[in-house]
Motif scaffolding. Sequence first.
Motif, PDB file in Angstrom:
ATOM      1  N   LYS A  13      46.764  68.387   9.661  1.00  0.00           N
ATOM      2  CA  LYS A  13      47.996  67.885  10.256  1.00  0.00           C
ATOM      3  C   LYS A  13      49.131  67.818   9.240  1.00  0.00           C
ATOM      4  CE  LYS A  13      47.454  66.495  14.494  1.00  0.00           C
ATOM      5  NZ  LYS A  13      48.057  67.243  15.611  1.00  0.00           N
ATOM      6  N   GLY A  14      48.818  68.198   8.008  1.00  0.00           N
ATOM      7  CA  GLY A  14      49.865  68.203   6.985  1.00  0.00           C
ATOM      8  C   GLY A  14      50.379  66.826   6.614  1.00  0.00           C
ATOM      9  N   ALA A  15      49.575  65.797   6.859  1.00  0.00           N
ATOM     10  CA  ALA A  15      50.019  64.447   6.503  1.00  0.00           C
ATOM     11  C   ALA A  15      50.071  64.315   4.982  1.00  0.00           C
ATOM     12  CB  ALA A  15      49.071  63.419   7.102  1.00  0.00           C
ATOM     13  N   ARG A  16      51.153  63.774   4.463  1.00  0.00           N
ATOM     14  CA  ARG A  16      51.287  63.598   3.018  1.00  0.00           C
ATOM     15  C   ARG A  16      51.469  62.136   2.629  1.00  0.00           C
ATOM     16  NH1 ARG A  16      49.093  67.479   3.292  1.00  0.00           N
ATOM     17  NH2 ARG A  16      49.524  69.559   2.491  1.00  0.00           N
ATOM     18  N   SER A  17      52.226  61.393   3.436  1.00  0.00           N
ATOM     19  CA  SER A  17      52.404  59.973   3.104  1.00  0.00           C
ATOM     20  C   SER A  17      51.513  59.133   4.027  1.00  0.00           C
ATOM     21  CB  SER A  17      53.874  59.583   3.253  1.00  0.00           C
ATOM     22  OG  SER A  17      54.315  59.834   4.568  1.00  0.00           O
ATOM     23  N   PHE A  18      50.719  58.292   3.396  1.00  0.00           N
ATOM     24  CA  PHE A  18      49.754  57.470   4.146  1.00  0.00           C
ATOM     25  C   PHE A  18      50.066  55.993   3.953  1.00  0.00           C
ATOM     26  CE2 PHE A  18      47.547  61.426   3.611  1.00  0.00           C
ATOM     27  CZ  PHE A  18      46.712  61.560   4.709  1.00  0.00           C
ATOM     28  N   TYR A  19      49.814  55.227   4.987  1.00  0.00           N
ATOM     29  CA  TYR A  19      49.944  53.775   4.907  1.00  0.00           C
ATOM     30  C   TYR A  19      48.596  53.193   5.284  1.00  0.00           C
ATOM     31  CZ  TYR A  19      52.327  49.265   5.125  1.00  0.00           C
ATOM     32  OH  TYR A  19      52.740  47.977   4.882  1.00  0.00           O
ATOM     33  N   ILE A  67      57.070  52.585  16.028  1.00  0.00           N
ATOM     34  CA  ILE A  67      56.460  53.389  14.960  1.00  0.00           C
ATOM     35  C   ILE A  67      55.675  54.520  15.619  1.00  0.00           C
ATOM     36  CG2 ILE A  67      54.787  53.364  13.070  1.00  0.00           C
ATOM     37  CD1 ILE A  67      55.568  50.395  12.678  1.00  0.00           C
ATOM     38  N   THR A  68      56.020  55.767  15.298  1.00  0.00           N
ATOM     39  CA  THR A  68      55.386  56.890  15.985  1.00  0.00           C
ATOM     40  C   THR A  68      54.415  57.659  15.095  1.00  0.00           C
ATOM     41  OG1 THR A  68      57.290  58.223  15.393  1.00  0.00           O
ATOM     42  CG2 THR A  68      57.294  57.247  17.600  1.00  0.00           C
ATOM     43  N   SER A  69      54.172  57.168  13.876  1.00  0.00           N
ATOM     44  CA  SER A  69      53.252  57.858  12.955  1.00  0.00           C
ATOM     45  C   SER A  69      51.897  58.080  13.622  1.00  0.00           C
ATOM     46  CB  SER A  69      53.001  56.997  11.717  1.00  0.00           C
ATOM     47  OG  SER A  69      54.179  56.535  11.167  1.00  0.00           O
ATOM     48  N   MET A  70      51.169  59.087  13.094  1.00  0.00           N
ATOM     49  CA  MET A  70      49.778  59.248  13.516  1.00  0.00           C
ATOM     50  C   MET A  70      49.040  57.951  13.195  1.00  0.00           C
ATOM     51  SD  MET A  70      48.717  62.690  11.455  1.00  0.00           S
ATOM     52  CE  MET A  70      47.106  62.811  12.189  1.00  0.00           C
ATOM     53  N   ILE A  71      48.174  57.521  14.083  1.00  0.00           N
ATOM     54  CA  ILE A  71      47.317  56.377  13.751  1.00  0.00           C
ATOM     55  C   ILE A  71      45.889  56.899  13.630  1.00  0.00           C
ATOM     56  CG2 ILE A  71      46.471  54.116  14.443  1.00  0.00           C
ATOM     57  CD1 ILE A  71      49.020  53.636  15.940  1.00  0.00           C
ATOM     58  N   LEU A  72      45.312  56.713  12.433  1.00  0.00           N
ATOM     59  CA  LEU A  72      43.940  57.146  12.166  1.00  0.00           C
ATOM     60  C   LEU A  72      43.031  55.920  12.212  1.00  0.00           C
ATOM     61  CD1 LEU A  72      44.778  59.267   8.980  1.00  0.00           C
ATOM     62  CD2 LEU A  72      44.715  60.065  11.348  1.00  0.00           C
ATOM     63  N   ASN A  73      41.855  56.077  12.794  1.00  0.00           N
ATOM     64  CA  ASN A  73      40.948  54.937  12.965  1.00  0.00           C
ATOM     65  C   ASN A  73      39.523  55.304  12.608  1.00  0.00           C
ATOM     66  OD1 ASN A  73      42.689  53.011  14.908  1.00  0.00           O
ATOM     67  ND2 ASN A  73      43.021  55.155  15.381  1.00  0.00           N
ATOM     68  N   ASP A 117      53.624  59.457   7.357  1.00  0.00           N
ATOM     69  CA  ASP A 117      53.053  60.480   8.249  1.00  0.00           C
ATOM     70  C   ASP A 117      51.882  59.901   9.036  1.00  0.00           C
ATOM     71  OD1 ASP A 117      54.849  62.275   7.263  1.00  0.00           O
ATOM     72  OD2 ASP A 117      53.480  63.043   5.723  1.00  0.00           O
ATOM     73  N   ALA A 118      51.069  59.107   8.340  1.00  0.00           N
ATOM     74  CA  ALA A 118      49.869  58.595   9.007  1.00  0.00           C
ATOM     75  C   ALA A 118      49.593  57.165   8.576  1.00  0.00           C
ATOM     76  CB  ALA A 118      48.658  59.469   8.663  1.00  0.00           C
ATOM     77  N   ILE A 119      49.107  56.370   9.507  1.00  0.00           N
ATOM     78  CA  ILE A 119      48.678  55.005   9.202  1.00  0.00           C
ATOM     79  C   ILE A 119      47.161  54.968   9.338  1.00  0.00           C
ATOM     80  CG2 ILE A 119      48.747  52.585   9.917  1.00  0.00           C
ATOM     81  CD1 ILE A 119      51.570  53.167  11.047  1.00  0.00           C
ATOM     82  N   MET A 120      46.478  54.647   8.233  1.00  0.00           N
ATOM     83  CA  MET A 120      45.022  54.474   8.304  1.00  0.00           C
ATOM     84  C   MET A 120      44.772  53.049   8.763  1.00  0.00           C
ATOM     85  SD  MET A 120      42.063  56.036   7.630  1.00  0.00           S
ATOM     86  CE  MET A 120      40.930  55.255   8.768  1.00  0.00           C
ATOM     87  N   ALA A 152      37.048  58.506   5.208  1.00  0.00           N
ATOM     88  CA  ALA A 152      37.246  59.700   4.383  1.00  0.00           C
ATOM     89  C   ALA A 152      37.529  60.914   5.270  1.00  0.00           C
ATOM     90  CB  ALA A 152      36.005  59.939   3.523  1.00  0.00           C
ATOM     91  N   THR A 153      36.805  61.027   6.381  1.00  0.00           N
ATOM     92  CA  THR A 153      36.996  62.150   7.299  1.00  0.00           C
ATOM     93  C   THR A 153      38.424  62.171   7.838  1.00  0.00           C
ATOM     94  OG1 THR A 153      34.684  62.034   7.980  1.00  0.00           O
ATOM     95  CG2 THR A 153      36.182  63.190   9.458  1.00  0.00           C
ATOM     96  N   MET A 154      38.895  61.027   8.289  1.00  0.00           N
ATOM     97  CA  MET A 154      40.223  60.977   8.890  1.00  0.00           C
ATOM     98  C   MET A 154      41.295  61.323   7.864  1.00  0.00           C
ATOM     99  SD  MET A 154      39.362  60.573  11.852  1.00  0.00           S
ATOM    100  CE  MET A 154      40.933  60.610  12.697  1.00  0.00           C
ATOM    101  N   ALA A 155      41.132  60.803   6.631  1.00  0.00           N
ATOM    102  CA  ALA A 155      42.135  61.066   5.604  1.00  0.00           C
ATOM    103  C   ALA A 155      42.200  62.563   5.298  1.00  0.00           C
ATOM    104  CB  ALA A 155      41.806  60.273   4.334  1.00  0.00           C
ATOM    105  N   GLN A 156      41.031  63.166   5.078  1.00  0.00           N
ATOM    106  CA  GLN A 156      41.015  64.577   4.681  1.00  0.00           C
ATOM    107  C   GLN A 156      41.466  65.477   5.836  1.00  0.00           C
ATOM    108  OE1 GLN A 156      37.243  66.376   3.462  1.00  0.00           O
ATOM    109  NE2 GLN A 156      38.287  67.259   1.686  1.00  0.00           N
ATOM    110  N   TRP A 157      41.017  65.155   7.022  1.00  0.00           N
ATOM    111  CA  TRP A 157      41.391  65.981   8.170  1.00  0.00           C
ATOM    112  C   TRP A 157      42.905  65.931   8.410  1.00  0.00           C
ATOM    113  CZ3 TRP A 157      43.536  64.634  12.959  1.00  0.00           C
ATOM    114  CH2 TRP A 157      43.617  65.686  13.890  1.00  0.00           C
ATOM    115  N   ALA A 158      43.467  64.712   8.365  1.00  0.00           N
ATOM    116  CA  ALA A 158      44.911  64.571   8.603  1.00  0.00           C
ATOM    117  C   ALA A 158      45.698  65.318   7.535  1.00  0.00           C
ATOM    118  CB  ALA A 158      45.294  63.096   8.623  1.00  0.00           C
ATOM    119  N   TYR A 159      45.188  65.297   6.301  1.00  0.00           N
ATOM    120  CA  TYR A 159      45.866  65.969   5.185  1.00  0.00           C
ATOM    121  C   TYR A 159      45.803  67.480   5.355  1.00  0.00           C
ATOM    122  CZ  TYR A 159      46.832  67.328   0.324  1.00  0.00           C
ATOM    123  OH  TYR A 159      47.360  67.887  -0.806  1.00  0.00           O
TER     124      TYR A 159
END
Lengths: 392, 352
Positions: free
Chosen positions: A159-165, A245-251, A222-225, A149-156
Amino acid sequence: MKRLTAVLAASTALAAPALADDDRIVVGFATAESGFMQGYDKPAQDAAMIRIQEINEAGGLLGKQIEVVNADTKTDRAEGAKAGLSVIDAGADMVVVSCDYDFGAPAALAAESAGLVSFFLCAESIKAGIQGVGPNSFSASVLAAVQGATMAQWAYEKKGARSFYRLEDTWTEYNKGICDGFDWMMPKLAEATLVGEDSFLNEDASIAAQITRIKALPEEPDAIMLCTMMPGGVSAIKQLRAAGITSMILNGSGMDGSYWMSAVPDLSNFFVPVQGSVFGDDPNPDVNAFNVKYKEVTGTDPATQYTYPGYVMIDVWAKAVERAGTTEASAVVAELEKMVDEPTLFGPRTFTPELHHQNKARYLIVETTGGKPAVVDEWTISEPIPVADLMK
Amino acid sequence: MAQRSILARTIATPLILSALLLAVALAAWGLGSRPFNQTVIDLFLQVIFVVGLSIFVGNSGVISFGHIAFACLGGYVAAWTTIRPVMKAAAMPGLPDWLMGMEIPFWAAAIAGALWAALWAGLFGAILMRLSGIAASIATFAMLAMVNAIYSNWTSVTAATSSVVGIPIVRTIWPYLIAAVIAVFIAWAYAISRHGLALRAARDEPTAAAASGVNIPRARFIAFVLSGAVMGMGGTLYAHSIGLVTPDTFYLGLTFTTLSMLVVGGMGSLSGAVLGVLILSALIQALRWLEAGVQIGTSTFALPGGVQEIGLGVVMILILMFRPAGIMGNSELSLPRLRGGQKNPGRTGPND
């Protein structure tokens, strides 16, 4: 028959019941000293020992020195139950059990039925506590779901991430927990869209099929969870980057540490949440001082943030004992449950009668750029994850 | 032919073995140490597993890698029938209503576990028992892998790989002792029955046995179902001894521990099965104490960690070097008598 009677008499004479001695306070560690869990238990236990030493040097707890007894679980569940019973017999007032829920539970259940407080060193499943053991059991770490949850909200937000995988490694409960937290957060992020999801297994040698599906998207997310952990996580990250693939990688925090990064040279745009930084750049100077102390005691720097919960555990427990004026379980549990945002070296901690775990916590965000991890931000999710959602 | 009945001639074996187990139980009870108590419970569970395994392996000569699957079936029966319904609903929502509401005592669960495992042993056995030799062994291994895969993935009914908690923990030693003694007597009664005799004949001389009218698949099938039931009972009690089950508890680790205890003790012998467990468990325990450190005078003597596993391996190799058929070979413990000839000769002896 005579011999039998003699044996009986002799053995009864030996059976002096282990009575709790009032002059001492004993912490029992029923943790893994061998087997693969040792890699998780040992650093956290070393950190706990540092806090115990600090308390003893400052005059002890309730005026008594804290003593420690150990029993090895051998990373085995049946041995875990025995280890728990051993430290209880040795007079433990509080039982510390293995990092992982599955391996710590047998000892924790033994403590629970003996009416003692138990603490999981760093388990991140909701079962490590009331839900899976009983009302006297706690975990010193933060729920895996909070990390997702932290990574999703922080990236949004930052970092302005809008599309998540969403890419989930279904190997462990921990991995599922991270993705569950991500799933809980996503609907709360107004403009965020989930452009795709996929799963793999930690042991999969290749995730080429999953990568092909990401590449087939009209545009790169934008970001890969990435809900995964060691050892398969490294291979997954390497393959994602090798495929261009250069998207942000969230872990989750399971990918913290730099010990594996030589396997993915020049890794960038890679983010993990941590309770404290092992890289010497924690915004709190006391954490950096702790790292130095840890190195003095053990000879090495902490490898990952999973060292820290051991310190937090002794810290909050000792505070509760001090406030209760006793080590008696019900009084200590009552004091622990009164803690709301109790400050610790690694962020505030809250325990309630419903949850003996953290469903909201401050996390530092570590970004890796060019293979160098560094703290870039900190984030606390806007609201705690409800217990009902965690139990799903 | 003034020979005494087979019952009178062999009853000493289960009695001696039961007395040995009782002695261990009394020692644990007398010492009053909780971890030692738990160690002895573990030992009794292993006796149940190894004796269960020996009912099939010992009499048929077919090595089974799959019997721990029956322990898994039994273990989950404990989870399905003894956990409080409220907790069950959260962990395993896919259970049928009649099972969801069920909450029975542990001994009833052990019986149910034995029956459930026997049912599946019957279904698998009907097919597998037609195979012989290595093909049969590998097929039993495939069965283990299958059961493990199903129990590791059927989330709504077995909670998949998550631990299922809430199984009432039984920490008194007596139920485990009783179960181990029951297992010993079942194994003994089977071995002296005509089915057991037929199966051993088929083991030693398959062609001659078949020519004498022994239906080999049928003889194996009976042993397979019976040993499956004993394993199932052991699995249920195992769950009650630590209070939780996961599928990986009942997989390769336990399979190889139990098999090696059986091989070290002596595959063809019930006494070997029990003594294998007692000797190896005692050895493991002794090495663990040494690892933890013992006080000799003023200095503490401790072996480096991990020596227990290595020491166990070395001792097993030594035993098998000097006694390739295991500690007991094919013979049984019995009371000494004046006239010899009661002991079973070696494995090749046809007059078993």
